[in-house]
Write a protein that holds these residues in place. Structure first.
Motif, PDB file in Angstrom:
ATOM      1  N   ASP A 118       0.825  -1.211   0.000  1.00  0.00           N
ATOM      2  CA  ASP A 118       0.000   0.000   0.000  1.00  0.00           C
ATOM      3  C   ASP A 118       0.858   1.260   0.000  1.00  0.00           C
ATOM      4  N   GLY A 119       1.990   1.215   0.692  1.00  0.00           N
ATOM      5  CA  GLY A 119       2.915   2.353   0.691  1.00  0.00           C
ATOM      6  C   GLY A 119       3.504   2.603  -0.684  1.00  0.00           C
ATOM      7  N   VAL A 120       3.803   1.534  -1.395  1.00  0.00           N
ATOM      8  CA  VAL A 120       4.326   1.662  -2.757  1.00  0.00           C
ATOM      9  C   VAL A 120       3.247   2.258  -3.659  1.00  0.00           C
ATOM     10  N   LYS A 121       2.005   1.802  -3.485  1.00  0.00           N
ATOM     11  CA  LYS A 121       0.893   2.343  -4.285  1.00  0.00           C
ATOM     12  C   LYS A 121       0.675   3.824  -3.983  1.00  0.00           C
ATOM     13  N   ALA A 122       0.816   4.194  -2.721  1.00  0.00           N
ATOM     14  CA  ALA A 122       0.650   5.603  -2.340  1.00  0.00           C
ATOM     15  C   ALA A 122       1.734   6.465  -2.976  1.00  0.00           C
ATOM     16  N   LEU A 123       2.965   5.961  -2.991  1.00  0.00           N
ATOM     17  CA  LEU A 123       4.051   6.700  -3.647  1.00  0.00           C
ATOM     18  C   LEU A 123       3.784   6.841  -5.140  1.00  0.00           C
ATOM     19  N   ALA A 124       3.275   5.782  -5.750  1.00  0.00           N
ATOM     20  CA  ALA A 124       3.008   5.807  -7.188  1.00  0.00           C
ATOM     21  C   ALA A 124       1.918   6.808  -7.532  1.00  0.00           C
ATOM     22  N   ALA A 125       1.018   7.086  -6.600  1.00  0.00           N
ATOM     23  CA  ALA A 125      -0.072   8.021  -6.858  1.00  0.00           C
ATOM     24  C   ALA A 125       0.382   9.484  -6.795  1.00  0.00           C
ATOM     25  N   LEU A 126       1.528   9.730  -6.204  1.00  0.00           N
ATOM     26  CA  LEU A 126       2.034  11.105  -6.106  1.00  0.00           C
ATOM     27  C   LEU A 126       2.532  11.593  -7.458  1.00  0.00           C
ATOM     28  N   PRO A 127       2.501  12.911  -7.690  1.00  0.00           N
ATOM     29  CA  PRO A 127       3.076  13.430  -8.935  1.00  0.00           C
ATOM     30  C   PRO A 127       4.594  13.319  -8.902  1.00  0.00           C
ATOM     31  N   SER A 128       5.198  13.163 -10.068  1.00  0.00           N
ATOM     32  CA  SER A 128       6.656  13.032 -10.135  1.00  0.00           C
ATOM     33  C   SER A 128       7.322  14.366  -9.830  1.00  0.00           C
ATOM     34  N   LEU A 129       8.621  14.330  -9.674  1.00  0.00           N
ATOM     35  CA  LEU A 129       9.386  15.526  -9.363  1.00  0.00           C
ATOM     36  C   LEU A 129       9.251  16.563 -10.475  1.00  0.00           C
ATOM     37  N   ASP A 130       9.278  16.112 -11.729  1.00  0.00           N
ATOM     38  CA  ASP A 130       9.135  17.042 -12.849  1.00  0.00           C
ATOM     39  C   ASP A 130       7.745  17.678 -12.872  1.00  0.00           C
ATOM     40  N   GLU A 131       6.706  16.895 -12.569  1.00  0.00           N
ATOM     41  CA  GLU A 131       5.345  17.435 -12.524  1.00  0.00           C
ATOM     42  C   GLU A 131       5.224  18.486 -11.417  1.00  0.00           C
ATOM     43  N   LEU A 132       5.827  18.207 -10.260  1.00  0.00           N
ATOM     44  CA  LEU A 132       5.785  19.180  -9.161  1.00  0.00           C
ATOM     45  C   LEU A 132       6.508  20.470  -9.533  1.00  0.00           C
ATOM     46  N   ARG A 133       7.653  20.325 -10.199  1.00  0.00           N
ATOM     47  CA  ARG A 133       8.393  21.518 -10.633  1.00  0.00           C
ATOM     48  C   ARG A 133       7.555  22.346 -11.607  1.00  0.00           C
ATOM     49  N   ALA A 134       6.873  21.680 -12.534  1.00  0.00           N
ATOM     50  CA  ALA A 134       6.037  22.386 -13.508  1.00  0.00           C
ATOM     51  C   ALA A 134       4.903  23.132 -12.810  1.00  0.00           C
ATOM     52  N   LYS A 135       4.295  22.501 -11.795  1.00  0.00           N
ATOM     53  CA  LYS A 135       3.216  23.157 -11.056  1.00  0.00           C
ATOM     54  C   LYS A 135       3.732  24.390 -10.314  1.00  0.00           C
ATOM     55  N   ILE A 136       4.907  24.263  -9.707  1.00  0.00           N
ATOM     56  CA  ILE A 136       5.481  25.394  -8.965  1.00  0.00           C
ATOM     57  C   ILE A 136       5.796  26.546  -9.912  1.00  0.00           C
ATOM     58  N   VAL A 137       6.388  26.227 -11.054  1.00  0.00           N
ATOM     59  CA  VAL A 137       6.688  27.276 -12.043  1.00  0.00           C
ATOM     60  C   VAL A 137       5.398  27.939 -12.502  1.00  0.00           C
TER      61      VAL A 137
END
Length: 172
Positions: A118-137
Protein backbone atom coordinates in the motif's frame (compact mmCIF):
# COMPACT_ATOMS: atom_id res chain seq x y z
CA UNK A 1 30.28 -17.24 -9.72
CA UNK A 2 33.87 -16.78 -8.67
CA UNK A 3 34.69 -15.04 -5.43
CA UNK A 4 36.10 -11.96 -7.22
CA UNK A 5 32.99 -11.66 -9.39
CA UNK A 6 30.76 -11.93 -6.31
CA UNK A 7 32.75 -9.23 -4.54
CA UNK A 8 32.47 -6.96 -7.57
CA UNK A 9 28.70 -7.58 -7.81
CA UNK A 10 28.24 -6.79 -4.11
CA UNK A 11 30.25 -3.56 -4.45
CA UNK A 12 28.21 -2.49 -7.50
CA UNK A 13 24.93 -3.21 -5.72
CA UNK A 14 26.11 -1.42 -2.58
CA UNK A 15 26.97 1.67 -4.64
CA UNK A 16 23.51 1.55 -6.19
CA UNK A 17 21.79 1.20 -2.81
CA UNK A 18 23.87 4.07 -1.35
CA UNK A 19 22.63 6.52 -4.00
CA UNK A 20 19.03 5.40 -4.43
CA UNK A 21 16.02 7.29 -3.12
CA UNK A 22 13.65 4.35 -3.24
CA UNK A 23 13.93 0.59 -3.73
CA UNK A 24 11.00 -1.63 -4.68
CA UNK A 25 11.12 -5.44 -4.40
CA UNK A 26 8.90 -7.68 -6.53
CA UNK A 27 8.60 -11.31 -7.59
CA UNK A 28 9.00 -11.81 -11.31
CA UNK A 29 8.70 -15.57 -11.86
CA UNK A 30 6.67 -16.37 -14.95
CA UNK A 31 7.62 -13.23 -16.87
CA UNK A 32 8.99 -13.76 -20.36
CA UNK A 33 12.24 -12.22 -21.55
CA UNK A 34 10.24 -9.78 -23.69
CA UNK A 35 8.20 -8.68 -20.66
CA UNK A 36 11.38 -8.16 -18.60
CA UNK A 37 12.89 -6.11 -21.42
CA UNK A 38 9.70 -4.02 -21.55
CA UNK A 39 9.93 -3.46 -17.78
CA UNK A 40 13.59 -2.46 -18.06
CA UNK A 41 12.88 0.00 -20.89
CA UNK A 42 9.93 1.56 -19.03
CA UNK A 43 12.07 1.95 -15.92
CA UNK A 44 14.90 3.48 -17.94
CA UNK A 45 12.53 6.00 -19.54
CA UNK A 46 11.34 7.02 -16.06
CA UNK A 47 14.90 7.42 -14.77
CA UNK A 48 14.85 4.20 -12.75
CA UNK A 49 16.55 0.85 -13.13
CA UNK A 50 15.88 -2.81 -12.48
CA UNK A 51 18.37 -5.26 -10.99
CA UNK A 52 18.10 -9.02 -10.71
CA UNK A 53 20.67 -10.43 -8.33
CA UNK A 54 21.25 -13.36 -6.06
CA UNK A 55 19.36 -12.63 -2.87
CA UNK A 56 22.31 -13.53 -0.67
CA UNK A 57 24.58 -11.08 -2.49
CA UNK A 58 21.92 -8.37 -2.41
CA UNK A 59 21.48 -8.81 1.35
CA UNK A 60 25.23 -8.40 1.83
CA UNK A 61 25.19 -5.28 -0.38
CA UNK A 62 22.32 -3.79 1.66
CA UNK A 63 24.39 -3.61 4.85
CA UNK A 64 25.27 -0.05 5.78
CA UNK A 65 22.71 1.54 3.43
CA UNK A 66 19.45 3.37 4.12
CA UNK A 67 17.39 0.75 2.26
CA UNK A 68 18.60 -2.15 4.45
CA UNK A 69 14.95 -2.72 5.47
CA UNK A 70 14.18 -4.54 2.19
CA UNK A 71 16.42 -7.45 3.23
CA UNK A 72 13.61 -9.66 4.59
CA UNK A 73 11.69 -9.26 1.30
CA UNK A 74 14.48 -10.91 -0.68
CA UNK A 75 13.15 -14.46 -0.85
CA UNK A 76 12.57 -16.35 -4.07
CA UNK A 77 12.98 -14.91 -7.57
CA UNK A 78 13.07 -11.19 -6.80
CA UNK A 79 13.80 -8.09 -8.81
CA UNK A 80 14.82 -4.77 -7.26
CA UNK A 81 13.70 -1.53 -8.91
CA UNK A 82 15.54 1.61 -7.79
CA UNK A 83 15.44 5.32 -8.58
CA UNK A 84 16.73 8.55 -7.12
CA UNK A 85 13.28 10.12 -7.63
CA UNK A 86 11.06 8.56 -4.94
CA UNK A 87 8.11 8.36 -7.32
CA UNK A 88 9.62 7.04 -10.58
CA UNK A 89 10.26 3.38 -9.72
CA UNK A 90 7.00 2.85 -7.77
CA UNK A 91 4.92 4.44 -10.54
CA UNK A 92 6.39 2.21 -13.26
CA UNK A 93 6.25 -0.89 -11.04
CA UNK A 94 2.57 -0.38 -10.19
CA UNK A 95 1.65 0.26 -13.84
CA UNK A 96 3.60 -2.81 -14.95
CA UNK A 97 1.97 -4.97 -12.25
CA UNK A 98 -1.49 -3.94 -13.50
CA UNK A 99 -0.83 -5.49 -16.93
CA UNK A 100 1.34 -8.44 -15.81
CA UNK A 101 -0.09 -10.55 -13.02
CA UNK A 102 3.16 -12.55 -12.69
CA UNK A 103 4.88 -9.36 -11.48
CA UNK A 104 3.97 -9.18 -7.77
CA UNK A 105 5.15 -6.22 -5.71
CA UNK A 106 6.26 -7.25 -2.23
CA UNK A 107 7.18 -3.88 -0.74
CA UNK A 108 10.11 -1.55 -0.61
CA UNK A 109 11.97 1.16 1.19
CA UNK A 110 12.20 4.92 0.80
CA UNK A 111 15.30 5.91 2.69
CA UNK A 112 14.95 4.32 6.11
CA UNK A 113 11.17 4.11 5.80
CA UNK A 114 9.85 0.60 5.13
CA UNK A 115 7.03 0.43 2.59
CA UNK A 116 4.42 -2.29 2.26
CA UNK A 117 2.45 -2.77 -0.96
CA UNK A 118 0.00 0.00 0.00
CA UNK A 119 2.92 2.35 0.69
CA UNK A 120 4.33 1.66 -2.76
CA UNK A 121 0.89 2.34 -4.28
CA UNK A 122 0.65 5.60 -2.34
CA UNK A 123 4.05 6.70 -3.65
CA UNK A 124 3.01 5.81 -7.19
CA UNK A 125 -0.07 8.02 -6.86
CA UNK A 126 2.03 11.11 -6.11
CA UNK A 127 3.08 13.43 -8.93
CA UNK A 128 6.66 13.03 -10.13
CA UNK A 129 9.39 15.53 -9.36
CA UNK A 130 9.13 17.04 -12.85
CA UNK A 131 5.35 17.44 -12.52
CA UNK A 132 5.78 19.18 -9.16
CA UNK A 133 8.39 21.52 -10.63
CA UNK A 134 6.04 22.39 -13.51
CA UNK A 135 3.22 23.16 -11.06
CA UNK A 136 5.48 25.39 -8.97
CA UNK A 137 6.69 27.28 -12.04
CA UNK A 138 3.07 27.68 -13.14
CA UNK A 139 2.11 29.08 -9.74
CA UNK A 140 5.05 31.49 -9.75
CA UNK A 141 4.42 32.70 -13.31
CA UNK A 142 0.62 33.10 -12.94
CA UNK A 143 0.72 36.06 -10.49
CA UNK A 144 3.27 37.83 -12.70
CA UNK A 145 1.02 37.58 -15.77
CA UNK A 146 -2.02 38.71 -13.75
CA UNK A 147 -0.01 41.65 -12.40
CA UNK A 148 0.99 42.64 -15.92
CA UNK A 149 -2.62 42.42 -17.08
CA UNK A 150 -3.85 44.50 -14.14
CA UNK A 151 -1.20 47.17 -14.58
CA UNK A 152 -2.00 47.59 -18.28
CA UNK A 153 -5.79 47.47 -17.78
CA UNK A 154 -6.25 50.96 -16.19
CA UNK A 155 -4.29 52.59 -19.00
CA UNK A 156 -6.37 50.79 -21.61
CA UNK A 157 -9.61 51.81 -19.85
CA UNK A 158 -8.45 55.43 -19.65
CA UNK A 159 -7.59 55.41 -23.36
CA UNK A 160 -11.06 54.02 -24.18
CA UNK A 161 -12.78 56.71 -22.07
CA UNK A 162 -10.79 59.47 -23.77
CA UNK A 163 -11.55 57.94 -27.17
CA UNK A 164 -15.27 57.82 -26.30
CA UNK A 165 -15.29 61.52 -25.28
CA UNK A 166 -13.37 62.42 -28.41
CA UNK A 167 -15.82 60.57 -30.66
CA UNK A 168 -18.76 62.10 -28.73
CA UNK A 169 -17.29 65.56 -29.27
CA UNK A 170 -16.83 64.98 -33.02
CA UNK A 171 -20.42 63.75 -33.34
CA UNK A 172 -21.76 66.88 -31.66
Amino acid sequence: MERAAKKEAVEALNGLFQTTGVAIVAHYSGLTVAQMQKLRSQMKQAGAQVKVSKNRLAKIALEGTDVVAIGPLLKGPTVIATSKDPVAAPKVAIEFAKTNEQFVILGGSMGKTVLNVDGVKALAALPSLDELRAKIVGLVVAPATKLAQLSSAPAAKLARVIQAYASKGEAA
